[in-house]
Design an enzyme around this catalytic site. Structure first.
Site, PDB file in Angstrom:
ATOM      1  N   VAL A  82       0.810  -1.219   0.000  1.00 37.34           N
ATOM      2  CA  VAL A  82       0.000   0.000   0.000  1.00 37.34           C
ATOM      3  C   VAL A  82       0.844   1.270   0.000  1.00 37.34           C
ATOM      4  O   VAL A  82       0.299   2.372  -0.021  1.00 37.34           O
ATOM      5  CB  VAL A  82      -0.999   0.008   1.180  1.00 37.34           C
ATOM      6  CG1 VAL A  82      -1.971  -1.148   1.059  1.00 37.34           C
ATOM      7  CG2 VAL A  82      -0.276  -0.038   2.523  1.00 37.34           C
ATOM      8  N   ARG A 183       9.497  -3.428  -7.449  1.00 38.44           N
ATOM      9  CA  ARG A 183       9.194  -4.646  -6.688  1.00 38.44           C
ATOM     10  C   ARG A 183       9.606  -5.937  -7.386  1.00 38.44           C
ATOM     11  O   ARG A 183       9.583  -6.997  -6.758  1.00 38.44           O
ATOM     12  CB  ARG A 183       7.700  -4.688  -6.352  1.00 38.44           C
ATOM     13  CG  ARG A 183       7.256  -3.571  -5.419  1.00 38.44           C
ATOM     14  CD  ARG A 183       8.090  -3.531  -4.148  1.00 38.44           C
ATOM     15  NE  ARG A 183       7.535  -2.597  -3.154  1.00 38.44           N
ATOM     16  CZ  ARG A 183       8.089  -2.330  -2.004  1.00 38.44           C
ATOM     17  NH1 ARG A 183       9.241  -2.912  -1.682  1.00 38.44           N
ATOM     18  NH2 ARG A 183       7.536  -1.479  -1.167  1.00 38.44           N
TER      19      ARG A 183
END
Length: 264
Positions: A82, A183
């Site tokens: 998030v 990521r």
């Protein structure tokens, strides 16, 4: 007993996205003087999408949206996930009162689950507990709290970060490319890297033109921007940003000097 899962086994489903691509339509609309109806009726153009990606003008990519369903990941990964604010998240509630029917699911590395360490209990006794033991003790405490009538929204404060979370995630193609760059990198924590690569593989299958060059920064840029923080497995195999700039200078291909812009 606890419902035990191990990192690396999370599930990711592509719920929506791909098929018809809108990036070419959005890009064509900006430059074309044709009527909107004519633009909308134009056949799909892979070349326009390729030009958008090559130019770095990625605003048009924000009109292609992808929706994922995920489960089998820990709250550790939720916290990292998030941080990407250009996304939509709908996370399964940990607060709703389910009258004890909520599954006490944990997701953790097998090594952490099995590692045992000596601990001193509050009454002074010594014991050796594994990560699995700690999760099971927390589950027992949680169940006792439910039986005593404590609200689940209060009991969850003592749940471990290994608690499983389930979510629906929505990101546009621009946000996904940025997220994959960070990521999918080997420097990313292993569980969120697993999530990112599973999402990327789904995107490549659903919209290959949009995600043909997607991946970690080194794939998208051709060099590693981490420089001194480059992952040890990449050293000597992937050029860093500093090394790439040094190579350009060596060949006399300098970046434009500031005074050249000030002449305008």
């Amino acid at each position: 007993m606890i419902d035990e899962k191990f990192t690396g086994n999370g599930k990711v489903l592509l719920l929506a996205g791909g098929g018809k691509i809108y990036t070419d339509l959005a890009a064509r609309f900006v430059r074309s003087e044709r009527a909107l109806e004519d633009i909308a009726a134009s056949p799909y153009s892979r070349r326009i999408v390729e030009n958008i990606l090559a130019s770095g003008h990625r605003a048009a990519l924000e009109f292609d949206f992808f929706l994922f369903g995920i489960e089998g990941y820990s709250r550790v990964t939720e916290t990292q996930l998030v941080r990407k604010r250009l996304a939509s998240y709908l996370i399964k509630s940990g607060r709703a009162e389910l009258n004890g029917k909520r599954r006490f699911s944990v997701v953790y590395p097998r090594e952490a689950a099995e590692f045992q360490a000596p601990v001193t209990l509050p009454d002074g006794r010594e014991a050796r507990l594994s990560g699995r033991d700690l999760a099971e003790l927390t589950r027992q405490w949680y169940d006792a709290g439910l039986s005593a009538g404590l609200p689940e929204e209060d009991l969850r404060y003592l749940k471990p970060q290994a608690t499983e979370f389930k979510a629906i995630i929505g990101m546009n193609a621009h946000a996904l490319l940025d997220w994959f760059a960070i990521r999918c990198c080997r420097n990313a924590q292993h569980e969120i890297r697993d999530l990112a690569w599973k999402m990327l593989r789904l995107c490549r299958r659903a919209a290959p033109d949009l995600f043909a060059g997607a991946g970690p920064n080194c794939v998208q840029l051709g060099y590693c921007p981490e420089n001194a923080l480059q992952n040890a497995r990449c050293k000597g195999r992937i050029m860093t940003k500093d090394e790439a700039l040094a190579l350009l200078r060596e060949h006399g291909r300098h970046s434009p000097r500031r005074e050249e812009f000030e002449k305008e």
